[in-house]
Scaffold this motif. Structure first.
Motif, PDB file in Angstrom:
ATOM      1  N   ASP A  40       0.808  -1.219   0.000  1.00  0.00           N
ATOM      2  CA  ASP A  40       0.000   0.000   0.000  1.00  0.00           C
ATOM      3  C   ASP A  40       0.841   1.269   0.000  1.00  0.00           C
ATOM      4  N   GLU A  41       2.100   1.159   0.398  1.00  0.00           N
ATOM      5  CA  GLU A  41       2.977   2.326   0.446  1.00  0.00           C
ATOM      6  C   GLU A  41       3.262   2.880  -0.953  1.00  0.00           C
ATOM      7  N   ILE A  42       3.034   2.089  -1.996  1.00  0.00           N
ATOM      8  CA  ILE A  42       3.207   2.552  -3.376  1.00  0.00           C
ATOM      9  C   ILE A  42       2.357   3.801  -3.619  1.00  0.00           C
ATOM     10  N   PHE A  43       1.208   3.876  -2.964  1.00  0.00           N
ATOM     11  CA  PHE A  43       0.290   5.001  -3.141  1.00  0.00           C
ATOM     12  C   PHE A  43       0.387   6.016  -2.002  1.00  0.00           C
ATOM     13  N   HIS A  44       1.487   6.001  -1.279  1.00  0.00           N
ATOM     14  CA  HIS A  44       1.732   6.897  -0.146  1.00  0.00           C
ATOM     15  C   HIS A  44       1.340   8.340  -0.459  1.00  0.00           C
ATOM     16  N   ASP A  45       1.775   8.849  -1.597  1.00  0.00           N
ATOM     17  CA  ASP A  45       1.538  10.253  -1.943  1.00  0.00           C
ATOM     18  C   ASP A  45       0.100  10.546  -2.353  1.00  0.00           C
ATOM     19  N   ASP A  46      -0.729   9.524  -2.447  1.00  0.00           N
ATOM     20  CA  ASP A  46      -2.128   9.718  -2.805  1.00  0.00           C
ATOM     21  C   ASP A  46      -3.041   9.770  -1.577  1.00  0.00           C
ATOM     22  N   TYR A  47      -2.476   9.563  -0.413  1.00  0.00           N
ATOM     23  CA  TYR A  47      -3.234   9.637   0.841  1.00  0.00           C
ATOM     24  C   TYR A  47      -3.333  11.091   1.305  1.00  0.00           C
ATOM     25  N   PRO A  48      -4.294  11.400   2.183  1.00  0.00           N
ATOM     26  CA  PRO A  48      -4.368  12.758   2.743  1.00  0.00           C
ATOM     27  C   PRO A  48      -3.061  13.133   3.454  1.00  0.00           C
TER      28      PRO A  48
END
Length: 186
Positions: A40-48
């Motif tokens: 899930d860290e692949i999308f780290h920058d897509d989180y709030p």
């Protein structure tokens, strides 16, 4: 003017938009869910931002994996609308105006953007909220249930979809010929 509108309506295909938008949504949705399950860290920058901050910086491993996923996303986000426009062009006996090409490419991309908001963000991440979407150390944060943050992303996606759709329309609406143009032959 009325004849041009009738011609435009004849060239546009709601079926093409729905079918190809669904194909794009299914392919990217599968890629995103698989990548999130894997890391899930692949999308780290897509989180709030508050979740990103609490999770800490993205690892080098996740950055490398993100590049691979980003390349696949890029290929799908360009490839499926190009495929859709070429299918539409064939349906229209080799004719595809720039406006119709742009509308089709943009609508196919916008369908994925809507799928991303409603299914991935609202249904999976916020509604079902499986453990694999939670970054380590951020369990229980209120931002995971924020409906506004993904909606803003959806609006940004609508804006970001304009330029690629224009490029796709430019290339797919052209009449490519081999060799000399007919006007150049004497």
């Amino acid at each position: 003017m009325n004849q041009r509108l009738v011609e435009l309506q004849h060239q546009v295909s709601a079926k093409r938009i729905i079918v190809d938008g669904s194909i794009l949504s299914g392919l990217i949705g599968t890629l995103v869910m698989a990548a999130m399950c894997y890391n899930d860290e692949i999308f780290h920058d897509d989180y709030p931002p508050d979740i990103q901050e609490k999770a800490g910086p993205m690892s080098q491993r996740a950055k490398r994996q993100r590049r691979i996923v980003a390349l696949l996303l890029f290929l799908l986000l360009f490839g499926v609308p190009i495929y859709s426009n070429l299918k539409l062009k064939r349906r229209n006996q080799g004719k595809l105006t720039f406006l119709v090409a742009w509308l089709n490419a943009y609508a196919v991309s916008a369908m994925f953007n809507l799928f991303d908001l409603l299914v991935i963000d609202y249904l999976v991440v916020i509604g079902l909220h499986p453990a694999f979407v939670v970054l380590p150390g951020t369990e229980g944060m209120a931002s995971y249930h924020d409906f506004f943050f993904p909606f803003v992303g959806f609006l940004k996606g609508l804006g970001f979809g304009l330029v690629p759709s224009l490029l796709i329309a430019f290339f797919t609406s052209r009449q490519w010929t081999k060799g000399l143009d007919h006007d150049q032959v004497t």
